[in-house]
Design an enzyme around this catalytic site. Structure first.
Site, PDB file in Angstrom:
ATOM      1  N   SER A   4       0.854  -1.188   0.000  1.00 56.20           N
ATOM      2  CA  SER A   4       0.000   0.000   0.000  1.00 56.20           C
ATOM      3  C   SER A   4       0.893   1.242   0.000  1.00 56.20           C
ATOM      4  CB  SER A   4      -0.896   0.005   1.241  1.00 56.20           C
ATOM      5  OG  SER A   4      -1.732   1.144   1.237  1.00 56.20           O
ATOM      6  N   GLY A  26      -4.730  -4.683   5.615  1.00 55.99           N
ATOM      7  CA  GLY A  26      -3.737  -4.485   6.682  1.00 55.99           C
ATOM      8  C   GLY A  26      -4.021  -3.220   7.462  1.00 55.99           C
ATOM      9  N   GLU A  75     -11.095   0.727  -4.024  1.00 54.73           N
ATOM     10  CA  GLU A  75     -11.461   0.327  -2.663  1.00 54.73           C
ATOM     11  C   GLU A  75     -12.195   1.459  -1.952  1.00 54.73           C
ATOM     12  OE1 GLU A  75      -7.981  -1.147  -0.668  1.00 54.73           O
ATOM     13  OE2 GLU A  75      -8.978  -1.284   1.271  1.00 54.73           O
ATOM     14  N   LYS A 120     -10.365  -7.705   6.942  1.00 53.52           N
ATOM     15  CA  LYS A 120      -9.490  -7.304   8.049  1.00 53.52           C
ATOM     16  C   LYS A 120     -10.107  -7.846   9.339  1.00 53.52           C
ATOM     17  CE  LYS A 120      -8.005  -2.855   6.139  1.00 53.52           C
ATOM     18  NZ  LYS A 120      -8.165  -1.395   6.268  1.00 53.52           N
ATOM     19  N   LYS A 132      -0.911  -0.764  -4.523  1.00 57.51           N
ATOM     20  CA  LYS A 132      -2.169  -0.083  -4.161  1.00 57.51           C
ATOM     21  C   LYS A 132      -1.822   1.359  -3.859  1.00 57.51           C
ATOM     22  CE  LYS A 132      -4.857  -0.144   0.158  1.00 57.51           C
ATOM     23  NZ  LYS A 132      -5.585  -1.029   1.094  1.00 57.51           N
ATOM     24  N   LEU A 133      -2.526   2.266  -4.523  1.00 57.65           N
ATOM     25  CA  LEU A 133      -2.280   3.698  -4.302  1.00 57.65           C
ATOM     26  C   LEU A 133      -3.416   4.290  -3.494  1.00 57.65           C
ATOM     27  CD1 LEU A 133      -1.292   4.815  -7.930  1.00 57.65           C
ATOM     28  CD2 LEU A 133       0.232   3.975  -6.111  1.00 57.65           C
ATOM     29  N   LYS A 134      -3.093   5.000  -2.443  1.00 58.67           N
ATOM     30  CA  LYS A 134      -4.090   5.773  -1.725  1.00 58.67           C
ATOM     31  C   LYS A 134      -4.488   6.944  -2.618  1.00 58.67           C
ATOM     32  CE  LYS A 134      -4.342   3.599   2.189  1.00 58.67           C
ATOM     33  NZ  LYS A 134      -5.607   3.032   2.690  1.00 58.67           N
ATOM     34  N   ASP A 158      -7.209   3.003  -3.276  1.00 59.04           N
ATOM     35  CA  ASP A 158      -8.009   2.972  -2.050  1.00 59.04           C
ATOM     36  C   ASP A 158      -8.327   4.401  -1.647  1.00 59.04           C
ATOM     37  OD1 ASP A 158      -7.568   1.504   1.301  1.00 59.04           O
ATOM     38  OD2 ASP A 158      -9.244   2.571   0.357  1.00 59.04           O
ATOM     39  N   ASP A 160     -14.143  -2.141   2.084  1.00 57.40           N
ATOM     40  CA  ASP A 160     -13.275  -2.328   3.251  1.00 57.40           C
ATOM     41  C   ASP A 160     -14.078  -1.891   4.483  1.00 57.40           C
ATOM     42  OD1 ASP A 160      -9.951  -0.940   4.112  1.00 57.40           O
ATOM     43  OD2 ASP A 160     -11.467  -1.891   5.344  1.00 57.40           O
TER      44      ASP A 160
HETATM   45  C1  LIG Z   1      -3.406   3.829   8.475  1.00 56.69           C
HETATM   46  S1  LIG Z   1      -4.341   3.269   7.066  1.00 56.69           S
HETATM   47  C2  LIG Z   1      -4.944   1.720   7.537  1.00 56.69           C
HETATM   48  C3  LIG Z   1      -6.101   1.330   6.626  1.00 56.69           C
HETATM   49  C4  LIG Z   1      -5.660   1.058   5.185  1.00 56.69           C
HETATM   50  N1  LIG Z   1      -4.605   0.052   5.169  1.00 56.69           N
HETATM   51  C5  LIG Z   1      -3.705   0.011   4.157  1.00 56.69           C
HETATM   52  O1  LIG Z   1      -3.673   0.799   3.244  1.00 56.69           O
HETATM   53  C6  LIG Z   1      -2.665  -1.073   4.231  1.00 56.69           C
HETATM   54  C7  LIG Z   1      -1.801  -0.864   5.416  1.00 56.69           C
HETATM   55  C8  LIG Z   1      -0.859  -2.047   5.569  1.00 56.69           C
HETATM   56  O2  LIG Z   1      -0.084  -2.311   4.616  1.00 56.69           O
HETATM   57  O3  LIG Z   1      -0.927  -2.695   6.630  1.00 56.69           O
HETATM   58  C9  LIG Z   1      -6.851   0.600   4.337  1.00 56.69           C
HETATM   59  O4  LIG Z   1      -7.859   1.304   4.353  1.00 56.69           O
HETATM   60  O5  LIG Z   1      -6.792  -0.409   3.647  1.00 56.69           O
HETATM   61 MG   LIG Z   2      -8.814   0.229   2.709  1.00 53.50          MG
END
Ligand SMILES: CSCC[C@@H](NC(=O)CCC(=O)O)C(=O)O
Ligand SMILES: [Mg+2]
Length: 367
Positions: free
Chosen positions: A134, A290, A213, A262, A160-162, A188, A238
């Protein structure tokens, strides 16, 4: 298996780099660990609640207070098997991350005492799982491309790109132009958009993303079903999927075609497996999400990710994606995969000296 007591431990884990999402930036994790001690074995659970209630309503101080005030009194009289914990906790509404941490610690102790690996208990069919990574929102597109290039160099099999309004089409286009169409790529939004943004989100369609996402708020199932008619990229949920029933409802309403599982979000690994089963029954792919877990939570997530319905790479990255020094032997990427721990329970142990070095508070509650 009677509990002799519970340890609640808080650790401070600095991140190797700030991790920015549409709801904020994490610089370090303040993690609550739960250790359940029985005569036969002890077990660990990692509470994934963040410092503040920005991903979901829980936050780490609240989770610790909830465990002490409401779960511990119930556990004092508990002498059953781990499947009895959910009905025991059910009258207490919400707090899935706190409940998951306690359930996992008890489950880990029971499995270690029985010599059974968590993966085997859950139904794992693989001894390694493909690792995705991520990537946070960055200050610039060049910085993003450098980060993505580094992860691809390391061997990650999915990026995965925020995203958030103002950081979505351009970064995705730049990654596609630089790294090509073959890279498995997804985004995401962490609930950052509304149905009024449908046209903007449809501009992501040409980039062949695996999924988008949680584009809309976690309680907008109808909105996601409507959005699914307006964009081609498959929607993955999610934050919305808080239980197996929520998964069944979202699928039935056409709100998602993929689900990110999760365990902390849904109250534990038992409910996580039920979501896997509901999705498998409906032909919906799942992958392991995660919450920046340490090696303890990471080990358990990797065991879950080895179940047959986990057909997409998850956010089960190597330890060094977030931590220079993990509190367990680090998970290391090998040909884009991470190994499923083979030992009993979650199959890893904290490194005592490292754990003590990062501990900010610990409390032993004797039963
Ligand atoms: C602090 S962001 C935690 C929630 C985010 N988690 C991730 O992007 C993956 C984080 C990881 O690699 O554990 C999600 O919404 O999926
Ligand atoms: Mg997410």
């Amino acid at each position: 298996l009677r509990l002799q007591g519970i340890e609640l431990r808080r650790i401070a884990m600095p991140l190797v780099a700030p991790f920015r999402t549409s709801f904020g930036t994490e610089h370090a994790r303040d993690v609550l660990l739960v250790r359940a001690v029985t005569a036969a074995a002890e077990g660990w659970g990692e509470c994934v609640a963040l410092t503040g209630p920005f991903y979901s309503p829980e936050y780490v101080d609240g989770a610790q207070a909830f465990i002490k005030r409401y779960l511990i009194p119930l556990l004092r009289r508990f002498d059953g098997h781990v499947f009895q914990l959910e009905p025991l906790f059910e009258p207490l509404k919400g707090h899935p991350m706190a409940k998951a941490a306690v359930q996992t610690a008890v489950l880990d102790a029971h499995l270690r005492a029985a010599g059974l690996p968590l993966g085997a208990f859950l139904g794992a069919v693989k001894d390694q799982v493909p690792a995705g990574v991520s990537v946070g929102i960055m200050d610039s597109v060049p910085a993003l491309l450098e980060a993505v290039g580094g992860y691809l160099e390391s061997g990650y099999l999915r990026i995965k790109l925020k995203i958030e309004p103002g950081w979505d089409v351009e970064p995705v286009r730049a990654v596609r132009e630089r790294f090509g169409d073959e890279v498995l790529l997804q985004v995401d939004a962490n609930t950052a958009y509304t149905l009024q943004d449908a046209d903007r989100l449809a501009r992501l369609d040409p980039f062949g993303l695996l999924l988008i996402e949680q584009p809309l708020p976690e309680d907008d199932i109808r909105g996601h079903a409507r959005l699914a008619e307006l964009i081609r990229t498959p929607i993955c949920l999610d934050e919305s999927i808080v239980s197996a029933r929520a998964a069944a409802d979202a699928i039935a309403m056409g709100a998602c075609r993929i689900i990110n599982i999760k365990p902390g979000r849904v109250g534990g690994y038992l409910e996580a497996r039920r979501i896997h089963d509901v999705c498998a029954a409906n032909g919906v792919a799942v992958w392991a999400g995660g919450m920046l877990e340490t090696g303890l939570g990471r080990a358990a997530n990797i065991a879950l990710a080895a179940l047959p319905g986990f057909t997409l790479p998850g956010d089960t990255s190597a330890s060094d994606r977030y931590y220079a020094q993990d509190i367990t032997d680090p998970f290391v990427l090998k040909d884009g995969h991470v190994p499923v721990p083979a030992g009993p329970g979650i199959g890893v142990e904290p490194l005592r000296d490292v754990l003590d070095a990062v501990t900010t508070e610990t409390e032993w509650i004797n039963f």
